[in-house]
Scaffold this motif. Sequence first.
Motif, short mmCIF file in Angstrom:
data_model
loop_
_atom_site.label_atom_id
_atom_site.label_comp_id
_atom_site.label_asym_id
_atom_site.label_seq_id
_atom_site.Cartn_x
_atom_site.Cartn_y
_atom_site.Cartn_z
N SER B 296 0.69 -1.25 -0.14
CA SER B 296 0.10 0.02 -0.05
C SER B 296 0.87 0.95 -0.10
CB SER B 296 -0.92 0.23 1.16
OG SER B 296 -0.19 0.09 2.42
N LYS B 297 2.15 1.13 0.73
CA LYS B 297 2.83 2.27 0.65
C LYS B 297 3.37 2.51 -0.84
CE LYS B 297 7.10 2.64 2.73
NZ LYS B 297 8.01 2.64 3.74
N LYS B 301 -1.01 5.15 -0.96
CA LYS B 301 -1.98 5.35 -0.54
C LYS B 301 -1.78 5.71 0.95
CE LYS B 301 -5.17 2.03 -0.69
NZ LYS B 301 -6.10 0.75 -0.77
N THR B 302 -2.82 6.84 1.31
CA THR B 302 -2.88 7.12 2.65
C THR B 302 -4.25 6.79 3.08
OG1 THR B 302 -3.42 9.38 1.85
CG2 THR B 302 -1.11 8.81 2.36
N ALA B 303 -4.61 6.84 4.28
CA ALA B 303 -5.94 6.65 4.92
C ALA B 303 -6.76 7.67 4.31
CB ALA B 303 -5.95 6.52 6.24
N GLY B 306 -8.17 6.51 0.68
CA GLY B 306 -8.64 5.12 0.36
C GLY B 306 -9.09 4.52 1.87
#
Lengths: 235, 512
Positions: B296-297, B301-303, B306
Amino acid sequence: MDASGVAATAPVLSGDTVLSPALEGLVSKGANKLGGFRAGSSSVLAIASPLGELFPEGGIPKGTFVGVTAAAGGLSVALTLAGEVTKSRGWVAVCGLASLGLAAAEELGVDLERLVMVPSPGSRWADVMAALIDGFDMVLASPGSSVSREVARRLAARARQRGSVVVLMDPSEWPESPDLVVTVLACNWEGLEGGYGCLGGRRMDIRLAGRRARGRSFRRTLWLPASPSRFGSDV
Amino acid sequence: MSSQEDGGISRRAGEEPDTDHPSRVLVLRWLDWPVVSESELSSDVQAWEPVVAAVEALVPSVQVLAAGAVALSSRGPSRYYGGDEALAGLVSSEAERAAGVKGCWVGIADGFFAAHLAAGGLEEDPRGSEGGVRIIPAGKTRRWLGPLPLKLLGRGYEDLVDLLNRLGIRTFSELASLPGADVLARFGSQGIAAHRLAQGLDDFLLQARTPPPDLSVSCEMDPPEARMDAVGFAVKSLSDGLLARLRSAGVVLVAVTIEAHTDQGDRSLRRWRHEEAFDASALAERARWQIDGWLSKREGKTAASGSPVSEGVAGPWTPLELGYAPGVVLVKITPEEVRPASGRQLDLWGAPSGRDLRASRSIARVQAILGPEEVKAVGFGEGRGLDEQYQRVSWGAPKTKRSSLPWPGRLARPSPALIHLPRLEAELLDDQGMPVCVDGAGLLDRSPAFVVFSGDAPRPLVGWAGPWPIEERWWSDGGQRRQARMQVVVGGGDAHLLSRESARWWLEATYA
């Protein structure tokens, strides 16, 4: 969590009936509605008096967001709350707050064996907070830079679901208003005169307000500390 | 290295042939390497690591003994390096260089027991920084042991030695000359073990330090797997298999390296360490979170953009310049450090609670996101400075014990809740606006009335106390420190700790 790594949001029934945290939270809330489910139940994080008398249910309801003003003694109040959690064998995580004084934390009652710190979450603040909310009974945090309303809502929902209490230092920038707000109205140190003595204790006038306080506000005046690491009530 | 490989033992005429011939062993140790308790053993092993690595560079399989000693089988290396003396000199100089400390002892003899004694174990061997080398030629071990006193048998044999001494048997040769059957009958299994040692026979087996490389397990996924739950299943079965093999070898897993490759050629490699020992689910979870956090990194993506990372990768991907999401093609788990399984029994109150497990899973999660050093626990240090008695150490790293030293001059309670690092500039002024200084006698030259914090307006003081001077390391040339501390309370209720050092005022901490 089951082995596949997907968070269990559906109840998992095995030999003993084990409810997922979501269901557990529902059960407790329902019981609360039936009127006066006293502190000591699993729905409230018990806080010993005299600080506990500030909270209408004798403690902080699990899953709430608590905002604490950062000025004039707020951090010590937050650390005392954390100390109560560790005393009942809970775990406390600190996210950010790299300047936290550990000696002060210990004096205010925090069991340092049950304290975990993440001093520099950086740009992954929200992910780290989500992970900490999952596993810790209390998360003490200073908000990361400019958190969006969406993220704030999602973290609040997660805390409610997991039953974790989040204590936010300086919630002025937080987009959602926290469930409970602890404000230190006045703070007077004793022990220093003009040139001699040393800091002994301080008298704090603390107010609790917010949605979960049912529209009222509660005030107490407390010593912190009267003698080392002990709260005394101003009677 | 068994004696059969050698094809015979050289014997001189007239010498008594040995029925067994234990392999030649080299023992290297420092006599005054500090002995540590079981709980501190991991830090001891870490400190010992460079020495072992230096010796391993010369000789393939080295066994680490506790309390600062290593042993290795010396027959082959001795032939390779041209003799026992050459080997001993080489090993000791490399070890001393790696440790930075002189004074190591090297002993070479037949069998571990004699080699250990030869390496500085005799009473007349000088302790301290001298060290030395003692080589007992092949076949001469029994003769060398002969005149030595029995108390060199060491721990575990004290009662037996006491008894033998009272019966008049004081040296190894006297013990060895007794018939074995009688020794067994009279003194039992301990007696016969001592008897064998006295005869120069040794059953000690050397074992390699690291697990053999084929204990690493890997799983290839074809076609590449982008869904975390499928990767999770694969990882779980890998962990189960690995731990079962280690368990049958009688060891538990302490440190492991987890590696993952994607079909784009990216690689994620991380070393994990467990405070106690891994079980299958702990290992599988760390692998899953490492891969999950890594993937995910990579996608950026960050919270905020997504779903939170914990839901797994099963969710809408935002593919970048590719038309598809990257998949995992290989997961490899390699054991790095193992420990003999002690078969600990957890009693009812000793088992970790559900909350403890939840917290430790959460910690592993954050470590997967930020890296293992970013999660800190509280360790203990030494000093009279503000927070010197407390340290932030990486979670899972060995912790030091709390200091029991008094440290006079420490700041009294209550301690400040906010410690400014680095400390901030401040200025202390009297009611005329003149700066306040601390003179040589440790007193203020004026009465302070205002305090200024870098750039702000002056704040009136409601109370102040001090200065309390501290002078540290006055004897050392570069490490001197002179400081004076003061407490001040400003209007509004904030209390602060100031210090005067190098002719300036500093804001050290705030009683928040």
